[in-house]
Design a protein around this motif. Sequence first.
Motif: not given
Length: 294
Positions: A164-169, A135-140
């Motif tokens: 935001f995209v850069i930080l997420y990657i 569940i946590f990985i799905s949310i992440y």
Amino acid sequence: MTTLLHHVLKANIYIEPTLFVFIISTHIINIRILNSRDLRVLPCIYYFIGYSVSIIIYISLTAPTQILRALFIGWENTPVGCHIYFFVIFLGPYVARVMLVLASFDRYYCSSQPRPINSKKAKRKARKMILITTIFISIYLSPMCFIYYFDRKTGRCLQSKSLFVILYIVTQAIVTVTTTIAMITFGILTNINSRRYALRIRQQKVHLVQRQLGRVLFLHMFVHIILTAPFNIIYFMNAFFTSTRTPNIIALRYLCVFLTQTDYLASFFLYILLGNFYRQRFYRLFSCFRHVNT
């Protein structure tokens, strides 16, 4: 389209169905053997089963996608597919990788305890951990549904350009490096603990199986890191630097997908070669199957 990319896409038609059949078959056998009553007393087995289930789901989605791509049909290049493609494709490998980390931690924790662990309590914890982790990985990974958009002018699915995209990657890169370090660390510590208690537990059957599991898991993690590293490198390179998204680099990325799928096939042969507990049950299962056919 370059010659290399053309040949790689053409190879998908022949390689993907073969990998699909072998990976699905071997992991079904893995689940059947690991789900036996005498092995389920070990909490680590649940993580191995979770690993196999996540791989079956992953290859069931990836193989048809690769074949369709070889026919120049990319369902990710659609308004709806663009938003769910990367989430669906990345979920299985992330869950599988974390299952290996949890299995390595479980082996380390069990090898560090001077007394036997309560089996029922440990199994309940393992099942809860698998559910919570999934569940946590799905949310992440849910932002993967939003960081890509469908460009109607080019008819392609493109990555958004924002902070935001850069930080997420960046967080994805951190997770990849962290899980790799965790697998190596727990694997080394487990081997140290196993040797420390080797003389004391040598005659105990359950502990012998645990030691074999530790050896299999350590080599499995090593093979996993080696075979998945090239794809991770090219993925992050494409994500951070748009200039690297050339046809030749994309062709190499698809080749690395083959390499990653080979890793998912390797676990079965590692069990057979290194795990006497697995090999005995495999022969027994094969003998029963042959007897029924006869």
